[in-house]
Design an enzyme around this catalytic site. Sequence first.
Site, PDB file in Angstrom:
ATOM      1  N   ILE A   1     -25.301 -23.894  37.790  1.00 39.40           N
ATOM      2  CA  ILE A   1     -24.958 -23.996  36.374  1.00 39.40           C
ATOM      3  C   ILE A   1     -24.808 -22.563  35.859  1.00 39.40           C
ATOM      4  O   ILE A   1     -25.787 -21.903  35.494  1.00 39.40           O
ATOM      5  CB  ILE A   1     -26.048 -24.748  35.563  1.00 39.40           C
TER       6      ILE A   1
ATOM      7  N   GLY B   1     -21.267 -18.544  38.641  1.00 38.88           N
ATOM      8  CA  GLY B   1     -19.980 -18.123  39.193  1.00 38.88           C
ATOM      9  C   GLY B   1     -19.494 -16.791  38.639  1.00 38.88           C
ATOM     10  O   GLY B   1     -19.748 -16.451  37.477  1.00 38.88           O
TER      11      GLY B   1
ATOM     12  N   CYS C   1     -17.387 -17.183  35.651  1.00 40.09           N
ATOM     13  CA  CYS C   1     -17.929 -18.206  34.766  1.00 40.09           C
ATOM     14  C   CYS C   1     -18.554 -17.601  33.519  1.00 40.09           C
ATOM     15  O   CYS C   1     -19.315 -16.634  33.605  1.00 40.09           O
ATOM     16  CB  CYS C   1     -18.982 -19.004  35.535  1.00 40.09           C
TER      17      CYS C   1
ATOM     18  N   ASP D   1     -23.726 -23.328  45.040  1.00 38.66           N
ATOM     19  CA  ASP D   1     -22.354 -23.046  44.631  1.00 38.66           C
ATOM     20  C   ASP D   1     -22.302 -21.983  43.536  1.00 38.66           C
ATOM     21  O   ASP D   1     -22.737 -22.223  42.418  1.00 38.66           O
ATOM     22  CB  ASP D   1     -21.737 -24.364  44.130  1.00 38.66           C
TER      23      ASP D   1
ATOM     24  N   SER E   1     -14.967 -16.418  44.675  1.00 38.58           N
ATOM     25  CA  SER E   1     -14.380 -15.071  44.633  1.00 38.58           C
ATOM     26  C   SER E   1     -14.312 -14.449  46.029  1.00 38.58           C
ATOM     27  O   SER E   1     -13.392 -13.702  46.334  1.00 38.58           O
ATOM     28  CB  SER E   1     -15.187 -14.166  43.705  1.00 38.58           C
TER      29      SER E   1
ATOM     30  N   GLY F   1     -11.288 -18.798  36.689  1.00 42.77           N
ATOM     31  CA  GLY F   1     -12.230 -19.910  36.564  1.00 42.77           C
ATOM     32  C   GLY F   1     -11.478 -21.186  36.270  1.00 42.77           C
ATOM     33  O   GLY F   1     -10.431 -21.159  35.618  1.00 42.77           O
TER      34      GLY F   1
ATOM     35  N   ARG G   1     -13.844 -31.413  33.557  1.00 38.84           N
ATOM     36  CA  ARG G   1     -14.942 -30.767  34.267  1.00 38.84           C
ATOM     37  C   ARG G   1     -16.010 -30.317  33.268  1.00 38.84           C
ATOM     38  O   ARG G   1     -17.192 -30.272  33.561  1.00 38.84           O
ATOM     39  CB  ARG G   1     -14.366 -29.560  34.995  1.00 38.84           C
TER      40      ARG G   1
ATOM     41  N   GLU H   1     -14.781 -21.841  29.389  1.00 37.26           N
ATOM     42  CA  GLU H   1     -16.068 -21.398  29.958  1.00 37.26           C
ATOM     43  C   GLU H   1     -15.830 -20.553  31.198  1.00 37.26           C
ATOM     44  O   GLU H   1     -16.651 -20.505  32.111  1.00 37.26           O
ATOM     45  CB  GLU H   1     -16.964 -22.613  30.271  1.00 37.26           C
TER      46      GLU H   1
HETATM   47  P1  RVP Z   1     -18.055 -17.492  42.769  1.00 32.68           P
HETATM   48  O1  RVP Z   1     -18.184 -17.717  44.232  1.00 32.68           O
HETATM   49  O2  RVP Z   1     -19.192 -16.680  42.208  1.00 32.68           O
HETATM   50  O3  RVP Z   1     -16.741 -16.910  42.381  1.00 32.68           O
HETATM   51  O4  RVP Z   1     -18.211 -18.911  42.065  1.00 32.68           O
HETATM   52  C1  RVP Z   1     -17.394 -20.005  42.368  1.00 32.68           C
HETATM   53  C2  RVP Z   1     -17.895 -21.223  41.611  1.00 32.68           C
HETATM   54  O5  RVP Z   1     -17.834 -21.024  40.207  1.00 32.68           O
HETATM   55  C3  RVP Z   1     -17.079 -22.482  41.813  1.00 32.68           C
HETATM   56  O6  RVP Z   1     -17.338 -23.136  43.018  1.00 32.68           O
HETATM   57  C4  RVP Z   1     -17.473 -23.324  40.604  1.00 32.68           C
HETATM   58  O7  RVP Z   1     -18.687 -24.022  40.795  1.00 32.68           O
HETATM   59  C5  RVP Z   1     -17.715 -22.286  39.544  1.00 32.68           C
HETATM   60  N1  RVP Z   1     -16.619 -22.202  38.591  1.00 32.68           N
HETATM   61  C6  RVP Z   1     -15.307 -22.424  38.796  1.00 32.68           C
HETATM   62  N2  RVP Z   1     -14.676 -22.216  37.619  1.00 32.68           N
HETATM   63  C7  RVP Z   1     -15.617 -21.864  36.756  1.00 32.68           C
HETATM   64  C8  RVP Z   1     -15.435 -21.546  35.348  1.00 32.68           C
HETATM   65  O8  RVP Z   1     -14.327 -21.401  34.874  1.00 32.68           O
HETATM   66  N3  RVP Z   1     -16.514 -21.414  34.626  1.00 32.68           N
HETATM   67  N4  RVP Z   1     -16.790 -21.833  37.356  1.00 32.68           N
END
Ligand code: RVP
Length: 486
Positions: A298, A301, A304, A337, A361, A386, A400, A414
């Site tokens: 939660i 990311g 995020c 995740d 990423s 995102g 979502r 978000e």
């Molecule tokens: P990261 O690996 O840190 O780039 O994170 C990837 C994760 O972030 C995805 O698998 C998903 O759970 C989450 N995510 C994807 N889009 C967004 C957003 O726009 N907030 N977050």
Amino acid sequence: SEKLRVPEALTFDDVLLRPRESRVEPDEADLTTNVSKNVELNVPVLSAAMDTVTESDLAIAMAREGGLGVLHRNTDTDEAVAEVQRVKRADELVIRREDVVTANPEQTIDEVDAMMERAGVSGAPVVNDDDEVLGIISGTDIRPYLEVGDEDTVEEAMTDEVITASEDLEARDALELMYEHKIERVPIVDAEDRLVGLVTMQGVLARREHEDAARDADGHLRVGAAVGPFEIERAEALDDAGVDVLFIDCAHAHNLNVIDSAREIKESVDADVVVGNIGTREAAEDVVDFADGVKVGIGPGSICTTRVVSGAGMPQITAVAEVADVAVQHDVPVIADGGIRYSGDAAKAFAAGADAVMLGSYFAGTDEAPGRVITMNGKKYKQYRGMGSVGAMQSGGGDRYLKEEPEDEEYVPEGVEAATPYKGSLASELHQMTGGIQSGMGYVGASTIPEMKSRSRLVRVSAAGQTEGHPHDVMITDEAPNYSPS
Ligand code: RVP
């Protein structure tokens, strides 16, 4: 105030693995894991269901390396089904009829030569109008004719003693057949001798190259796909297409309507269903009775902004540990995740109780990810955004975040739209990730992922300790393949 007596929650940079006595050589540490109750992987890594990360190309590369790609859901159902099929067909032993390049007996040598060159094949079954196999034509057959009589027909040049096989041909038998008869391809025919497929030496050998690939019981590559929390029809369509794992894709799966719907989806499909994202013990308790896996995250990311925009979130190490405490009692695998930047972060996620990790990423800059390479200030990047960013929400999937599509296009995002350094092939990025995880297992003395979960002990790191952990007081002169200063 009672309100201010708040528990602490930790994330990756707050902790380190406490080294323990070990006889584990990192290279020998076994990375096999369950991503969901019925799906085992040789590599405990998943690629995120994001439109700048996982489409069929990247999913194929992930599965060939032993991990799992999770297809994003900014596509309509037909396209999503086609994406699943692309992965399922990628390493198929038998090339299906519709994909087989064939010649007909009346074609001239010149024509068939040009046709094979265009299609990038070095040989083709020769079929008549009823699709019956008459022969096979290859570069070796036509070479002598090209010089003297390129107006001659395929019929004259082809090899007409064809070795064919029926559809139940196994890879091992195919190879034997090809060695025995010194041939490169075996047409697959039905009872009436009509062409239904083709097995090539090249195809058999390519499968051998990926020994650790994630495959289903039929030998097809494994693939996952995201579905919206209320998309039952899409879930059923993907299930029919043969998807291995469905991921309920929601930013807050502890929404009770989402759980009701996920339960319904679980009842109507054969594929495993992973429910997420969640970040607390209570959420885990509400889904472990039916979920085949849970996904945790939660707000961690890289792209995020959930925590900033909504004020809600759970630092990832604590979130994983809380969920794992509950999930382990029900044998439900846990996927961590988001927020993983380095292989060490993944090692910490396993130590906290994860069975697998999902990365966005980390893979967005690879060749296999969608989108092209852009150059800014002489450096190469790829787009990464995102799924809750304005751009991604405009392409669908706002549910979502459990919001209706705004009529005036005034989204409350978000997530952000960004660029990430271009990285080259997925295989080499993944190799750095798995190698680092194995190093972590060596320090802890864990020879398997389950042992990594149970044996690991974490220590708390101070701000000074964190600084100490990165290169310091030096100027980096050569880039390492697995470290870039953030
Ligand atoms: P990261 O690996 O840190 O780039 O994170 C990837 C994760 O972030 C995805 O698998 C998903 O759970 C989450 N995510 C994807 N889009 C967004 C957003 O726009 N907030 N977050």
